[in-house]
Scaffold this motif. Structure first.
Motif, PDB file in Angstrom:
ATOM      1  N   VAL A 146       0.827  -1.194   0.000  1.00  0.00           N
ATOM      2  CA  VAL A 146       0.000   0.000   0.000  1.00  0.00           C
ATOM      3  C   VAL A 146       0.872   1.259   0.000  1.00  0.00           C
ATOM      4  O   VAL A 146       0.625   2.187  -0.754  1.00  0.00           O
ATOM      5  CB  VAL A 146      -0.950   0.001   1.216  1.00  0.00           C
ATOM      6  N   VAL A 147       1.900   1.254   0.828  1.00  0.00           N
ATOM      7  CA  VAL A 147       2.783   2.421   0.907  1.00  0.00           C
ATOM      8  C   VAL A 147       3.480   2.648  -0.421  1.00  0.00           C
ATOM      9  O   VAL A 147       3.560   3.772  -0.909  1.00  0.00           O
ATOM     10  CB  VAL A 147       3.809   2.257   2.055  1.00  0.00           C
ATOM     11  N   GLY A 148       3.976   1.570  -1.034  1.00  0.00           N
ATOM     12  CA  GLY A 148       4.650   1.688  -2.321  1.00  0.00           C
ATOM     13  C   GLY A 148       3.763   2.287  -3.387  1.00  0.00           C
ATOM     14  O   GLY A 148       4.177   3.150  -4.152  1.00  0.00           O
ATOM     15  N   GLY A 149       2.509   1.839  -3.441  1.00  0.00           N
ATOM     16  CA  GLY A 149       1.560   2.371  -4.417  1.00  0.00           C
ATOM     17  C   GLY A 149       1.256   3.838  -4.180  1.00  0.00           C
ATOM     18  O   GLY A 149       1.167   4.628  -5.131  1.00  0.00           O
ATOM     19  N   ALA A 150       1.112   4.220  -2.925  1.00  0.00           N
ATOM     20  CA  ALA A 150       0.833   5.621  -2.604  1.00  0.00           C
ATOM     21  C   ALA A 150       2.017   6.511  -2.968  1.00  0.00           C
ATOM     22  O   ALA A 150       1.844   7.593  -3.519  1.00  0.00           O
ATOM     23  CB  ALA A 150       0.501   5.759  -1.121  1.00  0.00           C
ATOM     24  N   LEU A 151       3.231   6.045  -2.667  1.00  0.00           N
ATOM     25  CA  LEU A 151       4.413   6.839  -3.015  1.00  0.00           C
ATOM     26  C   LEU A 151       4.576   6.959  -4.522  1.00  0.00           C
ATOM     27  O   LEU A 151       4.940   8.014  -5.033  1.00  0.00           O
ATOM     28  CB  LEU A 151       5.663   6.228  -2.391  1.00  0.00           C
ATOM     29  N   GLU A 152       4.314   5.884  -5.229  1.00  0.00           N
ATOM     30  CA  GLU A 152       4.420   5.917  -6.684  1.00  0.00           C
ATOM     31  C   GLU A 152       3.431   6.919  -7.277  1.00  0.00           C
ATOM     32  O   GLU A 152       3.763   7.653  -8.212  1.00  0.00           O
ATOM     33  CB  GLU A 152       4.153   4.523  -7.253  1.00  0.00           C
ATOM     34  N   ALA A 153       2.248   6.997  -6.708  1.00  0.00           N
ATOM     35  CA  ALA A 153       1.215   7.904  -7.212  1.00  0.00           C
ATOM     36  C   ALA A 153       1.612   9.376  -7.077  1.00  0.00           C
ATOM     37  O   ALA A 153       1.181  10.210  -7.872  1.00  0.00           O
ATOM     38  CB  ALA A 153      -0.105   7.656  -6.491  1.00  0.00           C
ATOM     39  N   VAL A 154       2.445   9.690  -6.074  1.00  0.00           N
ATOM     40  CA  VAL A 154       2.850  11.084  -5.871  1.00  0.00           C
ATOM     41  C   VAL A 154       4.309  11.327  -6.246  1.00  0.00           C
ATOM     42  O   VAL A 154       4.867  12.377  -5.936  1.00  0.00           O
ATOM     43  CB  VAL A 154       2.596  11.536  -4.406  1.00  0.00           C
ATOM     44  N   GLY A 155       4.934  10.346  -6.887  1.00  0.00           N
ATOM     45  CA  GLY A 155       6.315  10.507  -7.310  1.00  0.00           C
ATOM     46  C   GLY A 155       7.318  10.380  -6.178  1.00  0.00           C
ATOM     47  O   GLY A 155       8.426  10.906  -6.264  1.00  0.00           O
ATOM     48  N   GLY A 156       6.943   9.686  -5.119  1.00  0.00           N
ATOM     49  CA  GLY A 156       7.828   9.509  -3.966  1.00  0.00           C
ATOM     50  C   GLY A 156       8.687   8.268  -4.089  1.00  0.00           C
ATOM     51  O   GLY A 156       8.490   7.432  -4.964  1.00  0.00           O
ATOM     52  N   THR A 157       9.645   8.153  -3.186  1.00  0.00           N
ATOM     53  CA  THR A 157      10.574   7.031  -3.171  1.00  0.00           C
ATOM     54  C   THR A 157      10.658   6.461  -1.763  1.00  0.00           C
ATOM     55  O   THR A 157      10.855   7.218  -0.797  1.00  0.00           O
ATOM     56  CB  THR A 157      11.982   7.489  -3.594  1.00  0.00           C
ATOM     57  N   LEU A 158      10.541   5.144  -1.648  1.00  0.00           N
ATOM     58  CA  LEU A 158      10.754   4.478  -0.376  1.00  0.00           C
ATOM     59  C   LEU A 158      12.254   4.372  -0.153  1.00  0.00           C
ATOM     60  O   LEU A 158      12.985   3.854  -1.000  1.00  0.00           O
ATOM     61  CB  LEU A 158      10.118   3.085  -0.392  1.00  0.00           C
ATOM     62  N   LEU A 159      12.741   4.888   0.960  1.00  0.00           N
ATOM     63  CA  LEU A 159      14.168   4.871   1.252  1.00  0.00           C
ATOM     64  C   LEU A 159      14.582   3.594   1.970  1.00  0.00           C
ATOM     65  O   LEU A 159      15.567   2.970   1.612  1.00  0.00           O
ATOM     66  CB  LEU A 159      14.552   6.077   2.100  1.00  0.00           C
ATOM     67  N   PHE A 160      13.852   3.239   3.018  1.00  0.00           N
ATOM     68  CA  PHE A 160      14.146   2.013   3.750  1.00  0.00           C
ATOM     69  C   PHE A 160      12.954   1.644   4.614  1.00  0.00           C
ATOM     70  O   PHE A 160      12.063   2.463   4.846  1.00  0.00           O
ATOM     71  CB  PHE A 160      15.406   2.149   4.622  1.00  0.00           C
ATOM     72  N   LYS A 161      12.955   0.401   5.064  1.00  0.00           N
ATOM     73  CA  LYS A 161      11.954  -0.058   6.028  1.00  0.00           C
ATOM     74  C   LYS A 161      12.641  -1.019   6.980  1.00  0.00           C
ATOM     75  O   LYS A 161      13.590  -1.710   6.611  1.00  0.00           O
ATOM     76  CB  LYS A 161      10.768  -0.710   5.332  1.00  0.00           C
ATOM     77  N   MET A 162      12.178  -1.011   8.237  1.00  0.00           N
ATOM     78  CA  MET A 162      12.769  -1.871   9.253  1.00  0.00           C
ATOM     79  C   MET A 162      11.786  -2.055  10.399  1.00  0.00           C
ATOM     80  O   MET A 162      10.798  -1.328  10.496  1.00  0.00           O
ATOM     81  CB  MET A 162      14.087  -1.276   9.762  1.00  0.00           C
ATOM     82  N   CYS A 163      12.077  -3.006  11.227  1.00  0.00           N
ATOM     83  CA  CYS A 163      11.291  -3.243  12.429  1.00  0.00           C
ATOM     84  C   CYS A 163      12.183  -2.870  13.609  1.00  0.00           C
ATOM     85  O   CYS A 163      13.317  -3.341  13.709  1.00  0.00           O
ATOM     86  CB  CYS A 163      10.862  -4.704  12.493  1.00  0.00           C
ATOM     87  N   VAL A 164      11.707  -1.977  14.487  1.00  0.00           N
ATOM     88  CA  VAL A 164      12.526  -1.483  15.597  1.00  0.00           C
ATOM     89  C   VAL A 164      11.741  -1.489  16.900  1.00  0.00           C
ATOM     90  O   VAL A 164      10.510  -1.519  16.914  1.00  0.00           O
ATOM     91  CB  VAL A 164      13.041  -0.050  15.323  1.00  0.00           C
TER      92      VAL A 164
END
Length: 83
Positions: free
Chosen positions: A1-19
């Motif tokens: 879901v996050v990837g699709g939303a970022l793609e729609a606004v021209g955004g880029t996922l930098l990283f993801k992690m569990c902390v």
């Protein structure tokens, strides 16, 4: 879901992690929208136990992971330039 939303606004996922943040485990992702001097960094958090997705600017976030979003983006810029 996050990837699709970022793609729609021209955004880029930098990283993801569990902390672990103050005794609570959460999924954390950093993203950027815009480019060069107009780039804005976002922090997305979701408790692993369930709950609402929180989206905030990294500049206003109190989450310790927020501080590395801009540094990571700079590293990615350097990798792109070297390639």
């Amino acid at each position: 879901v996050v990837g699709g939303a970022l793609e729609a606004v021209g955004g880029t996922l930098l990283f993801k992690m569990c902390v672990d943040n103050a005794g609570e485990t959460e999924h954390v992702a950093a993203a950027c929208i815009g480019d060069a001097g107009n780039r804005q960094f976002l922090l997305l958090t979701l408790p692993t136990a369930g709950g609402a997705l929180k989206v905030e600017t990294a500049a206003r976030s109190t989450n310790p992971v927020a501080g590395i979003a801009a540094a990571y983006a700079g590293l990615m810029d350097a990798f792109k330039a070297a390639a």
